[in-house]
Scaffold this motif. Sequence first.
Motif, mmCIF file in Angstrom:
data_model
loop_
_atom_site.group_PDB
_atom_site.id
_atom_site.type_symbol
_atom_site.label_atom_id
_atom_site.label_comp_id
_atom_site.label_asym_id
_atom_site.label_seq_id
_atom_site.Cartn_x
_atom_site.Cartn_y
_atom_site.Cartn_z
ATOM 1 N N PRO A 52 0.825 -1.211 0.000
ATOM 2 C CA PRO A 52 0.000 0.000 0.000
ATOM 3 C C PRO A 52 0.861 1.263 0.000
ATOM 4 C CG PRO A 52 -0.834 -1.590 1.591
ATOM 5 C CD PRO A 52 0.478 -2.118 1.104
ATOM 6 N N GLY A 53 0.583 2.150 -0.923
ATOM 7 C CA GLY A 53 1.299 3.414 -0.993
ATOM 8 C C GLY A 53 2.641 3.346 -1.688
ATOM 9 N N THR A 54 2.980 2.186 -2.267
ATOM 10 C CA THR A 54 4.269 2.035 -2.949
ATOM 11 C C THR A 54 4.063 1.280 -4.258
ATOM 12 O OG1 THR A 54 4.939 -0.135 -2.104
ATOM 13 C CG2 THR A 54 5.295 1.743 -0.650
ATOM 14 N N THR A 55 5.145 1.182 -5.017
ATOM 15 C CA THR A 55 5.125 0.364 -6.235
ATOM 16 C C THR A 55 5.885 -0.945 -6.032
ATOM 17 O OG1 THR A 55 7.120 1.503 -7.050
ATOM 18 C CG2 THR A 55 4.977 2.411 -7.712
ATOM 19 N N PHE A 192 2.341 -11.768 6.091
ATOM 20 C CA PHE A 192 1.763 -11.809 4.749
ATOM 21 C C PHE A 192 1.193 -10.459 4.301
ATOM 22 C CE2 PHE A 192 1.463 -16.181 6.336
ATOM 23 C CZ PHE A 192 2.110 -16.845 5.318
ATOM 24 N N TYR A 193 1.069 -9.521 5.222
ATOM 25 C CA TYR A 193 0.523 -8.215 4.878
ATOM 26 C C TYR A 193 1.020 -7.216 5.924
ATOM 27 C CZ TYR A 193 -2.755 -5.154 2.455
ATOM 28 O OH TYR A 193 -3.299 -4.174 1.679
ATOM 29 N N PRO A 194 1.242 -5.951 5.540
ATOM 30 C CA PRO A 194 1.785 -4.978 6.500
ATOM 31 C C PRO A 194 1.003 -4.931 7.803
ATOM 32 C CG PRO A 194 1.753 -4.049 4.293
ATOM 33 C CD PRO A 194 1.034 -5.365 4.205
ATOM 34 N N ILE A 195 1.729 -4.910 8.895
ATOM 35 C CA ILE A 195 1.094 -4.905 10.213
ATOM 36 C C ILE A 195 0.296 -3.621 10.444
ATOM 37 C CG2 ILE A 195 3.063 -3.859 11.408
ATOM 38 C CD1 ILE A 195 2.472 -5.753 13.760
ATOM 39 N N ASP A 225 15.006 1.069 0.753
ATOM 40 C CA ASP A 225 14.579 2.030 1.780
ATOM 41 C C ASP A 225 13.158 2.520 1.556
ATOM 42 O OD1 ASP A 225 16.993 1.847 3.072
ATOM 43 O OD2 ASP A 225 17.888 3.560 2.021
ATOM 44 N N GLY A 226 12.723 2.578 0.299
ATOM 45 C CA GLY A 226 11.384 3.080 0.013
ATOM 46 C C GLY A 226 10.280 2.221 0.582
ATOM 47 N N ALA A 227 10.557 0.942 0.865
ATOM 48 C CA ALA A 227 9.537 0.041 1.390
ATOM 49 C C ALA A 227 9.200 0.329 2.845
ATOM 50 C CB ALA A 227 9.997 -1.412 1.250
ATOM 51 N N VAL A 228 9.969 1.204 3.487
ATOM 52 C CA VAL A 228 9.759 1.483 4.906
ATOM 53 C C VAL A 228 8.439 2.208 5.148
ATOM 54 C CG1 VAL A 228 10.844 3.769 5.033
ATOM 55 C CG2 VAL A 228 11.010 2.205 6.984
ATOM 56 N N VAL A 229 7.839 2.773 4.109
ATOM 57 C CA VAL A 229 6.584 3.518 4.300
ATOM 58 C C VAL A 229 5.460 2.613 4.782
ATOM 59 C CG1 VAL A 229 7.213 5.230 2.561
ATOM 60 C CG2 VAL A 229 5.904 3.212 1.883
ATOM 61 N N ALA A 230 5.581 1.315 4.594
ATOM 62 C CA ALA A 230 4.534 0.382 5.038
ATOM 63 C C ALA A 230 4.730 -0.065 6.482
ATOM 64 C CB ALA A 230 4.501 -0.841 4.127
ATOM 65 N N GLU A 231 5.800 0.412 7.148
ATOM 66 C CA GLU A 231 6.100 -0.003 8.512
ATOM 67 C C GLU A 231 5.520 0.967 9.534
ATOM 68 O OE1 GLU A 231 7.357 -2.856 9.052
ATOM 69 O OE2 GLU A 231 8.101 -3.326 7.040
ATOM 70 N N ILE A 232 5.442 0.529 10.776
ATOM 71 C CA ILE A 232 4.998 1.381 11.872
ATOM 72 C C ILE A 232 5.952 2.570 11.988
ATOM 73 C CG2 ILE A 232 4.686 1.519 14.367
ATOM 74 C CD1 ILE A 232 3.897 -1.442 14.318
ATOM 75 N N ALA A 233 5.402 3.769 12.065
ATOM 76 C CA ALA A 233 6.175 5.017 12.155
ATOM 77 C C ALA A 233 7.072 5.229 10.941
ATOM 78 C CB ALA A 233 7.008 5.056 13.434
#
Length: 284
Positions: A52-55, A192-195, A225-233
């Motif tokens: 979500p929110g990324t490519t 299996f899916y972002p927490i 590094d761009g995948a960090v947007v799906a993580e907490i904070a």
Amino acid sequence: MNAKTAALRSGLLRGWIEFKQTWTNSEDLIGQVVFTLLLLGTVFFMRNATLPGTTFSLGAATVPGLLGAGIVFNGLTGAAGYLAMDREDGTLLRAKATPNGMLGYLTGKTVAVSLGQFSGVLVTLIPCVILYRSTLAPDGVWSYLHLLGILVIGLVATMPIGAALGSLTTSARSTGLIVLPVLGLGAISGIFYPITALPEWVQGIAQAFPMYWLGLGMRSALLPDGAVVAEIAQSWRPLPTLAVLLAWSVIGLALAPVLLRRMARREAGSSVAQRREKAMQRVG
């Protein structure tokens, strides 16, 4: 060579032999192949979905989480299962009756489980890197060194806990009581899916256990590094990851020796005979 050194050497050799047996025994090998194919099939069919929110591919983002979940699951249930089975068939009693036998026994199990974990990661990771070569391990050698560090910490954080839980079980059948909670943790740990898609109270529960943090640490090692947007904070949180895994390591290393010594003291020929009799009654 003193007695303890001989026991350690014997344990290392035993662990290596047990590890090789898992790759030469047809039943164990089939189980490994089927499990690996299921994991690879999962990430393959998720390849066209995106975070979500990324490519970024959701399949690629799932790979590190699966590796982390595997470390926790095998570290807990593997160590516990070994202990339960060896109590039933008298292996543990024979080790107890041998000078420094428990030292050699525990060394062997540690080596066998650790090598099994490393090989399992490689068997899963290599085809995934080929499939997602443009996404996984963007920093090359550093990514793999980072992953290795997380893997080592993860083993220390889970195997002693698994041994402690195994010392509390009464039979190999009762290890199912360990498997079910671990599977439950897998469902809420962002494997299996972002927490972040889960309610905050569920996120809080997941963050109390090592599975989430192992998955997070492995994602920080293998994903861009761009995948960090799906993580907490929107952060990889390296210091909290290290702190939580070290805390679980300390807990496990403090509990496991105490519980294993208590278990070993209670082992006797009569208890082994009683467990065998119960097992025969179930079969009959």
